[in-house]
Scaffold this motif. Sequence first.
Motif, PDB file in Angstrom:
ATOM      1  N   TYR A  92       0.831  -1.207   0.000  1.00  0.00           N
ATOM      2  CA  TYR A  92       0.000   0.000   0.000  1.00  0.00           C
ATOM      3  C   TYR A  92       0.871   1.264   0.000  1.00  0.00           C
ATOM      4  CZ  TYR A  92      -3.289  -3.556   1.542  1.00  0.00           C
ATOM      5  OH  TYR A  92      -4.037  -4.696   1.634  1.00  0.00           O
ATOM      6  N   PRO A  93       1.731   1.445  -0.988  1.00  0.00           N
ATOM      7  CA  PRO A  93       2.622   2.606  -0.972  1.00  0.00           C
ATOM      8  C   PRO A  93       1.883   3.943  -1.039  1.00  0.00           C
ATOM      9  CG  PRO A  93       2.719   1.503  -3.094  1.00  0.00           C
ATOM     10  CD  PRO A  93       1.904   0.622  -2.174  1.00  0.00           C
ATOM     11  N   GLU A  94       0.676   3.937  -1.562  1.00  0.00           N
ATOM     12  CA  GLU A  94      -0.085   5.182  -1.688  1.00  0.00           C
ATOM     13  C   GLU A  94      -0.492   5.774  -0.340  1.00  0.00           C
ATOM     14  OE1 GLU A  94      -3.083   1.828  -1.737  1.00  0.00           O
ATOM     15  OE2 GLU A  94      -1.098   2.158  -2.573  1.00  0.00           O
ATOM     16  N   VAL A  95      -0.461   4.997   0.735  1.00  0.00           N
ATOM     17  CA  VAL A  95      -0.822   5.518   2.055  1.00  0.00           C
ATOM     18  C   VAL A  95       0.349   5.476   3.037  1.00  0.00           C
ATOM     19  CG1 VAL A  95      -3.284   5.035   1.823  1.00  0.00           C
ATOM     20  CG2 VAL A  95      -1.776   3.298   2.812  1.00  0.00           C
ATOM     21  N   ALA A  96       1.539   5.231   2.546  1.00  0.00           N
ATOM     22  CA  ALA A  96       2.706   5.100   3.427  1.00  0.00           C
ATOM     23  C   ALA A  96       3.034   6.382   4.176  1.00  0.00           C
ATOM     24  CB  ALA A  96       3.920   4.635   2.630  1.00  0.00           C
ATOM     25  N   ASP A  97       2.555   7.514   3.701  1.00  0.00           N
ATOM     26  CA  ASP A  97       2.856   8.775   4.386  1.00  0.00           C
ATOM     27  C   ASP A  97       1.842   9.109   5.474  1.00  0.00           C
ATOM     28  OD1 ASP A  97       0.790   9.253   2.600  1.00  0.00           O
ATOM     29  OD2 ASP A  97       1.507  11.245   2.027  1.00  0.00           O
ATOM     30  N   ASP A  98       0.840   8.276   5.679  1.00  0.00           N
ATOM     31  CA  ASP A  98      -0.170   8.508   6.711  1.00  0.00           C
ATOM     32  C   ASP A  98      -0.175   7.342   7.694  1.00  0.00           C
ATOM     33  OD1 ASP A  98      -2.344   8.960   8.341  1.00  0.00           O
ATOM     34  OD2 ASP A  98      -3.710   9.418   6.687  1.00  0.00           O
ATOM     35  N   PRO A  99       0.495   7.503   8.843  1.00  0.00           N
ATOM     36  CA  PRO A  99       0.631   6.385   9.787  1.00  0.00           C
ATOM     37  C   PRO A  99      -0.683   5.921  10.396  1.00  0.00           C
ATOM     38  CG  PRO A  99       1.409   8.411  10.770  1.00  0.00           C
ATOM     39  CD  PRO A  99       1.138   8.713   9.322  1.00  0.00           C
ATOM     40  N   THR A 100      -1.747   6.708  10.304  1.00  0.00           N
ATOM     41  CA  THR A 100      -3.031   6.250  10.844  1.00  0.00           C
ATOM     42  C   THR A 100      -3.732   5.299   9.886  1.00  0.00           C
ATOM     43  OG1 THR A 100      -4.356   8.054   9.896  1.00  0.00           O
ATOM     44  CG2 THR A 100      -3.313   8.450  12.056  1.00  0.00           C
ATOM     45  N   ARG A 101      -3.260   5.239   8.655  1.00  0.00           N
ATOM     46  CA  ARG A 101      -3.927   4.418   7.646  1.00  0.00           C
ATOM     47  C   ARG A 101      -3.173   3.148   7.289  1.00  0.00           C
ATOM     48  NH1 ARG A 101      -5.119   8.368   2.902  1.00  0.00           N
ATOM     49  NH2 ARG A 101      -6.134   6.516   2.070  1.00  0.00           N
ATOM     50  N   LEU A 102      -1.931   3.024   7.754  1.00  0.00           N
ATOM     51  CA  LEU A 102      -1.135   1.858   7.413  1.00  0.00           C
ATOM     52  C   LEU A 102      -0.441   1.313   8.654  1.00  0.00           C
ATOM     53  CD1 LEU A 102      -0.089  -0.040   5.206  1.00  0.00           C
ATOM     54  CD2 LEU A 102       1.751   1.594   4.782  1.00  0.00           C
ATOM     55  N   HIS A 103      -0.579   0.017   8.864  1.00  0.00           N
ATOM     56  CA  HIS A 103       0.016  -0.660  10.010  1.00  0.00           C
ATOM     57  C   HIS A 103       0.642  -1.960   9.528  1.00  0.00           C
ATOM     58  CE1 HIS A 103      -2.391   2.046  12.531  1.00  0.00           C
ATOM     59  NE2 HIS A 103      -3.361   1.798  11.672  1.00  0.00           N
ATOM     60  N   ALA A 130      -2.986  -7.489   3.608  1.00  0.00           N
ATOM     61  CA  ALA A 130      -2.167  -8.380   2.788  1.00  0.00           C
ATOM     62  C   ALA A 130      -1.201  -9.082   3.722  1.00  0.00           C
ATOM     63  CB  ALA A 130      -1.403  -7.597   1.734  1.00  0.00           C
ATOM     64  N   VAL A 131      -0.934 -10.336   3.447  1.00  0.00           N
ATOM     65  CA  VAL A 131       0.034 -11.090   4.227  1.00  0.00           C
ATOM     66  C   VAL A 131       1.183 -11.457   3.303  1.00  0.00           C
ATOM     67  CG1 VAL A 131       0.446 -13.187   5.564  1.00  0.00           C
ATOM     68  CG2 VAL A 131      -1.750 -12.011   5.749  1.00  0.00           C
ATOM     69  N   LYS A 132       2.377 -11.121   3.746  1.00  0.00           N
ATOM     70  CA  LYS A 132       3.591 -11.484   3.007  1.00  0.00           C
ATOM     71  C   LYS A 132       4.543 -12.140   4.002  1.00  0.00           C
ATOM     72  CE  LYS A 132       3.151  -8.044  -0.585  1.00  0.00           C
ATOM     73  NZ  LYS A 132       3.867  -7.145  -1.474  1.00  0.00           N
ATOM     74  N   GLY A 133       4.629 -13.452   3.934  1.00  0.00           N
ATOM     75  CA  GLY A 133       5.467 -14.180   4.885  1.00  0.00           C
ATOM     76  C   GLY A 133       4.930 -14.025   6.288  1.00  0.00           C
ATOM     77  N   ASP A 134       5.778 -13.561   7.195  1.00  0.00           N
ATOM     78  CA  ASP A 134       5.361 -13.391   8.588  1.00  0.00           C
ATOM     79  C   ASP A 134       4.990 -11.949   8.912  1.00  0.00           C
ATOM     80  OD1 ASP A 134       7.891 -12.286   8.538  1.00  0.00           O
ATOM     81  OD2 ASP A 134       8.596 -13.306  10.336  1.00  0.00           O
ATOM     82  N   VAL A 135       4.531 -11.208   7.899  1.00  0.00           N
ATOM     83  CA  VAL A 135       4.095  -9.827   8.095  1.00  0.00           C
ATOM     84  C   VAL A 135       2.673  -9.671   7.562  1.00  0.00           C
ATOM     85  CG1 VAL A 135       4.495  -7.394   7.522  1.00  0.00           C
ATOM     86  CG2 VAL A 135       6.435  -8.940   7.853  1.00  0.00           C
ATOM     87  N   LEU A 136       1.825  -9.042   8.372  1.00  0.00           N
ATOM     88  CA  LEU A 136       0.492  -8.684   7.945  1.00  0.00           C
ATOM     89  C   LEU A 136       0.442  -7.168   7.816  1.00  0.00           C
ATOM     90  CD1 LEU A 136      -2.889  -9.992   8.863  1.00  0.00           C
ATOM     91  CD2 LEU A 136      -2.465  -7.586   9.295  1.00  0.00           C
ATOM     92  N   TYR A 137       0.052  -6.690   6.657  1.00  0.00           N
ATOM     93  CA  TYR A 137      -0.109  -5.252   6.405  1.00  0.00           C
ATOM     94  C   TYR A 137      -1.593  -4.940   6.511  1.00  0.00           C
ATOM     95  CZ  TYR A 137       4.520  -5.640   4.260  1.00  0.00           C
ATOM     96  OH  TYR A 137       5.853  -5.884   4.017  1.00  0.00           O
ATOM     97  N   LEU A 138      -1.924  -3.884   7.226  1.00  0.00           N
ATOM     98  CA  LEU A 138      -3.309  -3.449   7.373  1.00  0.00           C
ATOM     99  C   LEU A 138      -3.448  -2.051   6.806  1.00  0.00           C
ATOM    100  CD1 LEU A 138      -6.212  -3.506   8.461  1.00  0.00           C
ATOM    101  CD2 LEU A 138      -5.290  -2.730  10.658  1.00  0.00           C
ATOM    102  N   HIS A 139      -4.345  -1.910   5.836  1.00  0.00           N
ATOM    103  CA  HIS A 139      -4.660  -0.607   5.265  1.00  0.00           C
ATOM    104  C   HIS A 139      -6.048  -0.231   5.747  1.00  0.00           C
ATOM    105  CE1 HIS A 139      -6.307   1.724   1.639  1.00  0.00           C
ATOM    106  NE2 HIS A 139      -5.653   2.559   2.411  1.00  0.00           N
ATOM    107  N   ALA A 140      -6.127   0.824   6.547  1.00  0.00           N
ATOM    108  CA  ALA A 140      -7.402   1.327   7.044  1.00  0.00           C
ATOM    109  C   ALA A 140      -7.665   2.653   6.332  1.00  0.00           C
ATOM    110  CB  ALA A 140      -7.342   1.518   8.560  1.00  0.00           C
ATOM    111  N   PRO A 141      -8.492   2.671   5.298  1.00  0.00           N
ATOM    112  CA  PRO A 141      -8.668   3.859   4.464  1.00  0.00           C
ATOM    113  C   PRO A 141      -9.048   5.123   5.221  1.00  0.00           C
ATOM    114  CG  PRO A 141      -9.783   1.984   3.497  1.00  0.00           C
ATOM    115  CD  PRO A 141      -9.307   1.560   4.847  1.00  0.00           C
TER     116      PRO A 141
END
Length: 179
Positions: A92-103, A130-141
């Motif tokens: 989710y690179p489009e939200v990488a600059d907003d820490p409240t939207r990406l975890h 999205a899950v990549k290996g042992d990392v779960l990425y959460l995008h909260a719009p």
Amino acid sequence: MSVFVALFSGINVGGNRLVRMAELRTFFEELGFADVATYIQSGNVVFGAEASEAGPLTERIEAAFEKRWGFRSRIMVRDLGWLEALVASNPYPEVADDPTRLHASALEREPTAEEIARLAERCTGPESFAVKGDVLYLHAPDGLGKSKFAEMLPRTLKVPGTMRNWRTVLTLLDMARKA
């Protein structure tokens, strides 16, 4: 010497299981680690060690921590390469600059396809993951969802983990690269 990051779970939450970061730094130094630095009160430690693998470090730190503070904290120890890959693989690179939207959540192990499917079934809001290996990425719009999602993860995935907002992830990467 290799650089590692330790991500603590369940300390300094809601005024419980209090651990001062200065004491945590001293604790890591007493264990023989070098260039110890902490970031924010939730238990993020960057340190150097004469080790090549995180697994034995995790066990050693967890046992010593429990002995010192009298309670268990799940600790995820990962190396600099893991942290760099986590950032480089951000779906989710489009939200990488907003820490409240990406975890990102460091998971104890890679979830099974069945566990991921079960999590997808239980997601009822606008969050995507999205899950990549042992990392779960959460995008909260809308900048929402972390708490609900963090509560759902252990019950659904059955994989322990610890979640950080994207600002913390990037700060830890910067600290680790400078160590």
